[in-house]
Every structure is written in structure tokens, then in C-alpha cells.
Write a protein that holds these residues in place. Structure first.
Motif, short mmCIF file in Angstrom:
data_model
loop_
_atom_site.label_atom_id
_atom_site.label_comp_id
_atom_site.label_asym_id
_atom_site.label_seq_id
_atom_site.Cartn_x
_atom_site.Cartn_y
_atom_site.Cartn_z
N GLU A 6 0.38 -1.07 -4.95
CA GLU A 6 1.30 -1.35 -6.05
C GLU A 6 1.73 -2.79 -5.97
O GLU A 6 1.77 -3.38 -4.89
N LYS A 55 0.84 -1.18 0.00
CA LYS A 55 0.00 0.00 0.00
C LYS A 55 0.88 1.24 0.00
O LYS A 55 1.81 1.35 0.79
N THR A 56 0.59 2.14 -0.92
CA THR A 56 1.33 3.40 -1.02
C THR A 56 0.32 4.54 -0.94
O THR A 56 -0.90 4.31 -0.87
N ASN A 57 0.80 5.77 -1.01
CA ASN A 57 -0.10 6.94 -1.00
C ASN A 57 -0.99 6.96 -2.24
O ASN A 57 -2.07 7.55 -2.22
N GLU A 58 -0.55 6.33 -3.31
CA GLU A 58 -1.33 6.30 -4.56
C GLU A 58 -2.22 5.07 -4.67
O GLU A 58 -2.87 4.87 -5.67
N GLY A 59 -2.21 4.20 -3.67
CA GLY A 59 -2.98 2.96 -3.71
C GLY A 59 -2.05 1.76 -3.60
O GLY A 59 -0.90 1.89 -3.19
N SER A 97 8.24 1.32 -10.44
CA SER A 97 8.35 2.78 -10.46
C SER A 97 9.82 3.21 -10.51
O SER A 97 10.15 4.23 -11.09
#
Length: 140
Positions: free
Chosen positions: A105, A99-103, A131
Motif C-alpha cells: 500500500e 507491505k500489508t496482508n493484501e500487498g 484505508s
């Protein structure tokens, strides 16, 4: 001495325990925010057996699975789920969801790999992040 013996027994029981089912590992990952690592494999696949029977237990013995949830999916027993998760048709596939800030990955490690490479992958080493491949090279 007793605490060392107890620690050894606990560690061996964890290593011998079967991996969680995908749904349980997924739920725990959602609740905890910890990465989810999934191995896609099959009983008939020699490389899958090597990953599941030799490489991953050694990674676990070295503490490589601390802080992640882990699940094994037999692609023959759960084709639908494996098809949703897999990147292409090759196995074994080790998939790491984080889980990242963008959803969420995902990164993939395909084929039988060394203990060190799997350990780095499970721990989220930047060398495996898609990324990181897409970022422009730093100017000298």
C-alpha cells in the motif's frame, strides 16, 4: 563520555550521508519487509529543498527514519520512475510504501510539511492511511 561522543559522530555521519538510490532502498525494503519512504523533488523547487535540507534531517535526528528505508528521486533526473511513483504533478511528494496482508500500500504527503507531520507520516500514523479515510465512521 567517550560513548556519547562516538554516538554523536555516528549519528552525524548518518545524517550527512546521501540517501540510498531508489533501487537499493527498494531492494532492502523487499528483503526486510520494512516500509519504503521516497521523496520526489527537484533542485529548482524551494519546498523540495526545504523538505530535503531542513525537515527530513530533523526527522532523522529525532529517530523518525528508524525501521524504514529511504530514497530521494530527483524528478528531473529520473522522470520515468518519478512519473510511475507520483500522485499528480506537484512536488515535493513524500511517499510511504508498506507491505500489508493484501500487498503493498502507498500513502502520499504532498508539499512542504512540518517536522511533526513528516515524522507521523514516516512512522505510518493512521491519519495518513487512505484505508482509514475509506472506513465508515464508528457509531456513537
Amino acid at each position: 563520555m567517550t560513548s556519547l561522543a562516538l554516538a554523536t559522530v555516528v549519528q552525524l555521519s548518518v545524517l550527512a550521508a546521501p540517501p540510498q538510490g531508489f533501487q537499493q532502498a527498494y531492494q532492502r525494503s523487499m528483503e526486510s519487509g520494512q516500509p519504503l519512504v521516497v521523496l520526489l523533488g527537484a533542485e529548482w523547487c524551494p519546498a523540495c529543498k526545504q523538505m530535503d535540507g531542513k525537515i527530513l534531517p530533523e526527522v532523522a535526528k529525532r529517530g523518525g527514519f528508524k525501521g524504514v528505508e529511504y530514497a530521494y528521486i530527483d524528478v528531473d533526473q529520473d522522470r520515468k520512475l518519478a512519473g510511475k511513483l507520483a500522485q499528480g504533478g506537484s512536488i515535493p511528494q513524500l511517499i510511504r510504501f508498506e507491505k500489508t496482508n493484501e500487498g503493498w500500500e502507498s500513502d502520499y504527503l504532498i508539499g512542504a510539511q512540518s517536522v511533526q507531520k513528516v515524522t507521523n507520516f514516516v512512522r505510518g500514523s493512521p491519519e495518513f492511511s487512505l484505508s482509514s479515510w475509506l472506513k465508515p465512521a464508528a457509531a456513537d
